[in-house]
Design an enzyme around this catalytic site. Structure first.
Site, short mmCIF file in Angstrom:
data_model
loop_
_atom_site.label_atom_id
_atom_site.label_comp_id
_atom_site.label_asym_id
_atom_site.label_seq_id
_atom_site.Cartn_x
_atom_site.Cartn_y
_atom_site.Cartn_z
N CYS A 199 0.86 -1.17 0.00
CA CYS A 199 0.00 0.00 0.00
C CYS A 199 0.90 1.23 0.00
O CYS A 199 2.02 1.18 -0.51
CB CYS A 199 -0.93 -0.01 1.21
SG CYS A 199 -0.07 -0.02 2.79
N HIS A 232 36.10 2.37 4.52
CA HIS A 232 34.91 1.83 3.85
C HIS A 232 34.70 2.59 2.54
O HIS A 232 34.20 3.72 2.54
CB HIS A 232 33.69 1.97 4.76
CG HIS A 232 32.51 1.15 4.35
ND1 HIS A 232 31.74 1.42 3.25
CD2 HIS A 232 31.97 0.04 4.91
CE1 HIS A 232 30.78 0.53 3.15
NE2 HIS A 232 30.89 -0.32 4.16
#
Length: 727
Positions: free
Chosen positions: A26, A648
């Site tokens: 939805c 990272h």
């Protein structure tokens, strides 16, 4: 959010594609019918990036995501074993008789089917209704002019409902005059009314898909009752409202004639009969004849049955629910407002608000207006006021402030209440009375003042013109919003225990931050035994790296200066302060600029981020590799200085599964200052939609007295970017 990664994590938590019988979404949630609930890992799903909550409701597992749910749903349909067209797994059952739904009661299943049938239409319905809202607003402003009605009043031209000047012939003549004056706006009016008028056809298709029947046969049944051939029978009926279809002896079988435009319940009930009929026909008729005779016989049976029995039952059910509210409205309009605004807080989590949505649409189609939706807006704005208050009061809790702010914005501009409900309200139940009191007061006032809605819309600031009169409606919304906001600012929103728990999450003690676990969590690498010093120094990788192969000697010396050369690998242990050099070239920025709340919030440690201008990562100092995931997107490095460093490359780059990365070292390797650790292809990362910004953080930050990033513009290899002060 990485939609693909989120979709995969959710599907894994649901037990995989084989465990999914049916799935849809939805405005804010994935709604999944599960085969075996014991295979669902709720905790895994809740830990997934982007997931607000997981609830069991109406025989479904519902994953609350928020405004980005459609993107996650799309990625989920593309995963192996998932069928985009049928809304199920390719190996799962194509009907709703799986074990998950059998456990639910008949009433629960009815609400389940109603909501799942209604949601796919919302996108088009809300879009067309906002166009209708625009036309209604222009009418109120007098853009189309004025005319004198049958009562002699000077009123604005009403393109939506037509003129009221006397008999039908006079009304039709004036309507034709308006059509000749405003032909363009009648085209736009057609766009605005399209979904509302043909709602039975849409619902017939979506309900058939939900129940496992052919969706186009499901659409054909209500469409038959909207053709001129069927509606022409109403002329014969006159004021009686029915004709005699045929006689059985002296008993005439009546055919009651209704206007099925905008009706929701008749197609739902018709498809509920169609689904088992279709399965029966497929068992009886040879498979080579299915395409012709199954739809033919289905339509031949279902259209007369719907016209005679199913349609009248559905229409009268909708009228019955509407009449109850009309009865309350006749007693005192404020009663309707108080009941609707006060009950929505409990109806939405249970999915019980969908039948009311169906009644609202029916009212708009039959009456031309609705009196339920306007007080419902009071509930919405009370919720939005409360979460706005939470965003203000949670200034020290960055994560909660972000959730509350996003929920408030999506609510006020889009009318979506689920992010507020599941992100804040159900988490802090102390706000329930702070919502109910202003919502019920405002809802009662809105109904008492006679505010009505003239289009179906999620109530927000943008959809206010759908309610008339606008000034009176705005007064009610202001009471609801500022009542909720003021309640939170005065009384707070969390208990003492919740406050202490939230504050505890913001500060983690030194002995509660095991470095190895933090590095492994950030690099998505499983735990493995730490190599002994002997193994590190004598391993083959160490022997290879000791040759100095890959060392960027000149740039390293130029960027690092004499400080590193003079210090050596052991001396930092004795210093009160040390610096960590840049492991790659680029622009150094504050860690808070990383588009990831974990890094930006310093949850993995303090440091900086680098927007790389080159594609090589080197060791800033001598040390040992403590984490090296197979994907190659990140590295954990324990420097001889005692600093545990995480590098990272990019955000969400673990999803690339190694594409674009070439690791040069392995876990346990001994590396020297300036030694090449990995290379990466920036084009691969950016084409995948991943940010290239690279966090460089000290994962054992609590071990030190202070860790400060030095975001000082351009950095070469070895340029100091982090200062570490020892205890």
């Amino acid at each position: 959010m990485d939609y693909k990664k989120t979709a995969k994590s959710v599907l894994d938590g649901l037990g995989g594609a084989d465990n999914v019988d049916y799935f849809t979404h939805c405005a804010t949630r994935l709604r999944v019918t599960i085969g075996d609930r014991t295979k669902v890992d709720k905790s895994q799903i809740e830990k997934t990036d982007g997931v607000l909550s997981v609830i069991e409701q109406a025989g479904q597992t519902q994953v609350v995501i928020g405004n980005e749910v459609s993107e996650v749903y799309t990625e989920m349909t593309r995963l192996p074993g998932m069928d985009r067209e049928s809304g199920s797994s390719s190996s799962g059952s194509k009907n709703t008789e799986g074990s998950g739904e059998k456990k639910a009661g008949i009433i629960t299943r009815m609400f389940d089917v109603l909501s799942d049938s209604f949601r796919p239409v919302l996108w088009a319905l809300l879009g067309s209704s906002m166009i209708l809202t625009l036309i209604v607003l222009l009418q109120q402003l007098g853009v189309f002019g004025h005319y004198t009605n049958f009562a002699g009043q000077n009123v604005t031209v009403d393109l939506v409902n037509g003129p009221k000047v006397g008999d039908d012939a006079a009304n039709e003549a004036l309507m034709n005059t308006w059509r000749s004056q405003f032909p363009f706006w009648f085209i736009i009016l057609g766009a605005a009314m399209s979904v509302l008028n043909f709602m039975p056809v849409f619902i017939g298709a979506t309900a058939a898909k939900r129940l496992g029947a052919n969706m186009w046969v499901g659409a054909a049944i209500p469409a038959a009752l909207m053709t001129d051939a069927f509606r022409g029978l109403s002329t014969m009926a006159g004021d009686a409202g029915h004709i005699t279809l045929f006689h059985i002896g002296d008993w005439g079988i009546p055919l009651y004639l209704f206007n099925y435009t905008g009706q929701v319940f008749p197609p739902l009930f018709a498809v509920a009969v169609l689904a088992p009929l279709e399965r029966l026909l497929k068992k009886i008729i040879p498979s080579m004849l299915h395409m012709v005779f199954v739809p033919m016989i289905s339509i031949l049976i279902m259209v007369p049955l719907t016209a005679l029995i199913i349609g009248p039952i559905g229409v009268n059910l909708g009228l019955g629910i509407s009449n109850v509210f009309q009865w309350l409205n006749d007693i005192n309009p404020a009663i309707v407002g108080v009941v609707v605004a006060g009950s929505y807080l409990f109806m939405v989590p249970l999915g019980l608000h969908w039948p009311l949505n169906a009644v609202m649409i029916s009212n708009l189609s039959t009456l031309g207006y609705d009196f339920i939706q306007s007080p419902m807006a009071a509930y919405n704005f009370a919720v939005f006021g409360v979460v706005t208050g939470v965003a203000i009061r949670a200034a020290r809790d960055k994560e909660l402030r972000q959730v509350a702010t996003g929920a408030a914005v999506s609510g006020l501009l889009g009318g979506i209440s689920e992010p507020s409900l599941y992100g804040v309200v159900l988490r802090y139940k102390r706000v329930f009375p702070l919502i109910l009191v202003p919502a019920m007061i405002a809802g009662g006032l809105i109904s008492w003042l006679g505010v009505r809605s003239y289009a179906f819309a999620f109530t927000s600031l943008l959809s206010i013109p759908a309610m008339q009169p606008i000034p009176l409606f705005a007064i009610g919304l202001a009471i609801a919003f500022f009542g909720g906001l003021g309640g939170v600012l005065v009384f707070g929103f969390r208990s003492r225990e919740q406050r202490e728990a939230d504050l505890a999450k913001q500060s983690v003690a030194t002995d509660e931050v095991p470095t190895g676990e933090r590095v492994r969590a950030a690099t998505d690498e499983p735990e493995a035994p730490r190599p002994t010093p002997a193994a590190v120094s004598s391993g083959p990788a160490a022997a290879t790296k000791a040759t100095g192969e890959g060392v960027a000697t000149e740039p390293w010396a130029e960027g690092r200066g004499s400080e590193a050369a003079a210090r050596g690998s052991d001396s930092p242990q004795d210093d009160d302060a040390a610096t960590v050099g840049a492991p790659l070239e680029g622009d150094v920025v504050a860690l808070s600029e990383v588009p990831d709340p974990i890094f930006a919030g310093g949850k993995l440690g303090q440091g900086v981020a680098i927007t790389p201008s080159a594609h090589t990562v080197v060791a800033p100092e001598a040390g040992t590799i403590i984490a090296a995931p197979a994907s190659g997107h990140a590295l954990g490095l324990r420097l001889d200085s005692g600093v545990d460093l995480l590098i990272h490359v990019g955000i969400d780059t673990v999803a690339l599964d190694g594409r674009g990365f070439t690791p040069e070292v392995a876990k346990g390797d001994r590396v020297e200052a300036g030694q090449k650790l990995l290379t990466f292809d920036p084009d691969v990362i950016t084409e995948a939609g991943c940010p290239l910004i690279t966090p460089v953080v000290v994962t054992n930050t609590p071990k030190f007295a202070d860790v400060v990033g030095l975001p000082d513009g351009r950095a070469g290899l070895g340029t100091p970017i982090i200062r570490v002060t020892r205890s």
